[in-house]
Scaffold this active site. Sequence first.
Site, PDB file in Angstrom:
ATOM      1  N   ILE A  31       0.827  -1.219   0.000  1.00 12.51           N
ATOM      2  CA  ILE A  31       0.000   0.000   0.000  1.00 12.51           C
ATOM      3  C   ILE A  31       0.861   1.269   0.000  1.00 12.51           C
ATOM      4  CG2 ILE A  31      -0.249   0.346   2.513  1.00 12.51           C
ATOM      5  CD1 ILE A  31      -3.298   0.624   1.971  1.00 12.51           C
ATOM      6  N   ASN A  85      11.601  -8.295   7.237  1.00 15.86           N
ATOM      7  CA  ASN A  85      11.989  -7.663   8.492  1.00 15.86           C
ATOM      8  C   ASN A  85      11.499  -8.525   9.649  1.00 15.86           C
ATOM      9  OD1 ASN A  85      13.065  -5.369   7.130  1.00 15.86           O
ATOM     10  ND2 ASN A  85      10.993  -4.571   6.876  1.00 15.86           N
ATOM     11  N   GLY A  91      12.353  -3.118  11.658  1.00 18.52           N
ATOM     12  CA  GLY A  91      11.354  -2.441  10.825  1.00 18.52           C
ATOM     13  C   GLY A  91      10.077  -3.220  10.603  1.00 18.52           C
ATOM     14  N   GLN A  92       9.910  -4.353  11.292  1.00 19.53           N
ATOM     15  CA  GLN A  92       8.663  -5.112  11.094  1.00 19.53           C
ATOM     16  C   GLN A  92       7.504  -4.371  11.749  1.00 19.53           C
ATOM     17  OE1 GLN A  92       8.606  -9.176  12.571  1.00 19.53           O
ATOM     18  NE2 GLN A  92       6.748  -9.670  11.421  1.00 19.53           N
ATOM     19  N   SER A  93       6.444  -4.147  10.971  1.00 16.25           N
ATOM     20  CA  SER A  93       5.256  -3.463  11.511  1.00 16.25           C
ATOM     21  C   SER A  93       4.008  -4.331  11.438  1.00 16.25           C
ATOM     22  CB  SER A  93       5.013  -2.150  10.751  1.00 16.25           C
ATOM     23  OG  SER A  93       4.795  -2.397   9.378  1.00 16.25           O
ATOM     24  N   HIS A  98       6.093 -12.011   5.964  1.00 12.66           N
ATOM     25  CA  HIS A  98       5.943 -11.500   4.606  1.00 12.66           C
ATOM     26  C   HIS A  98       7.306 -11.212   4.009  1.00 12.66           C
ATOM     27  CE1 HIS A  98       5.633  -8.122   7.450  1.00 12.66           C
ATOM     28  NE2 HIS A  98       6.228  -7.365   6.541  1.00 12.66           N
ATOM     29  N   HIS A 100       8.974  -8.823   1.230  1.00 11.88           N
ATOM     30  CA  HIS A 100       8.864  -7.684   0.322  1.00 11.88           C
ATOM     31  C   HIS A 100       9.632  -8.030  -0.952  1.00 11.88           C
ATOM     32  CE1 HIS A 100       7.743  -4.562   3.452  1.00 11.88           C
ATOM     33  NE2 HIS A 100       8.336  -5.434   4.246  1.00 11.88           N
TER      34      HIS A 100
HETATM   35  P1  AMP Z   1       6.948  -4.462   7.521  1.00 13.42           P
HETATM   36  O1  AMP Z   1       7.060  -3.045   7.984  1.00 13.42           O
HETATM   37  O2  AMP Z   1       8.243  -5.077   7.052  1.00 13.42           O
HETATM   38  O3  AMP Z   1       6.253  -5.314   8.570  1.00 13.42           O
HETATM   39  O4  AMP Z   1       6.036  -4.444   6.237  1.00 13.42           O
HETATM   40  C1  AMP Z   1       4.675  -4.283   6.303  1.00 13.42           C
HETATM   41  C2  AMP Z   1       4.256  -3.722   4.983  1.00 13.42           C
HETATM   42  O5  AMP Z   1       2.857  -3.853   4.865  1.00 13.42           O
HETATM   43  C3  AMP Z   1       4.573  -2.236   4.805  1.00 13.42           C
HETATM   44  O6  AMP Z   1       5.430  -2.077   3.677  1.00 13.42           O
HETATM   45  C4  AMP Z   1       3.211  -1.605   4.595  1.00 13.42           C
HETATM   46  O7  AMP Z   1       3.218  -0.548   3.650  1.00 13.42           O
HETATM   47  C5  AMP Z   1       2.396  -2.772   4.115  1.00 13.42           C
HETATM   48  N1  AMP Z   1       0.973  -2.666   4.355  1.00 13.42           N
HETATM   49  C6  AMP Z   1       0.345  -2.304   5.498  1.00 13.42           C
HETATM   50  N2  AMP Z   1      -0.987  -2.356   5.350  1.00 13.42           N
HETATM   51  C7  AMP Z   1      -1.215  -2.762   4.078  1.00 13.42           C
HETATM   52  C8  AMP Z   1      -2.387  -2.988   3.300  1.00 13.42           C
HETATM   53  N3  AMP Z   1      -3.616  -2.833   3.813  1.00 13.42           N
HETATM   54  N4  AMP Z   1      -2.242  -3.384   2.018  1.00 13.42           N
HETATM   55  C9  AMP Z   1      -1.008  -3.547   1.487  1.00 13.42           C
HETATM   56  N5  AMP Z   1       0.135  -3.357   2.168  1.00 13.42           N
HETATM   57  C10 AMP Z   1       0.035  -2.956   3.440  1.00 13.42           C
END
Ligand code: AMP
Length: 112
Positions: A31, A85, A91-93, A98, A100
Site C-alpha cells: 500500500i 523484516n 522495521g517489522q510493523s 511476509h 517484500h
Molecule cells: P513491515 O514493515 O516489514 O512489517 O512491512 C509491512 C508492509 O505492509 C509495509 O510495507 C506496509 O506498507 C504494508 N501494508 C500495510 N498495510 C497494508 C495494506 N492494507 N495493504 C497492502 N500493504 C500494506
Amino acid sequence: MSDCLFCKIIAGDIPSSKVYEDDLCFAFNDIAPQAPKHFLVIPKAHIGSVSEVNSENSAVVAHIFEVIAKIAAEQGMDSYRVVSNIGEQAGQSVFHLHFHVLSGRDMTWPPG
Ligand code: AMP
C-alpha cells in the site's frame, strides 16, 4: 489469526491489490510502495515472522521463493530485492510473515 491485518487481507475482509494466489500463499501490492514495483508475498497460514519458521512450516517458505521467482520472470524483473523484516528494531510493523519484493530503481547497500 483474528486480529491480524494480513490474515484479514487473505480472507478478503480488507481489500488488496492481488498479484498472485494459490493454496499456500498470497501476493499483493504494498500500500506504500518503496519502489516502482513493490509487492508482498505471505503464507496463508499465520506465521509471525522468519523467527517462527521451523521444520513443521518451512515448506511454505520454499514455496514462496518459487512463487517469487515465477512472478519476477512473468513480470520481466531481472533485478530485484527480497526483504523480510524480523522484529520492530528491524522495521517489522505487521506480525505475519511476509517477503517484500522490490524492483525498478537503483538500490543501495547496506540498507539504512
Ligand atoms: P513491515 O514493515 O516489514 O512489517 O512491512 C509491512 C508492509 O505492509 C509495509 O510495507 C506496509 O506498507 C504494508 N501494508 C500495510 N498495510 C497494508 C495494506 N492494507 N495493504 C497492502 N500493504 C500494506
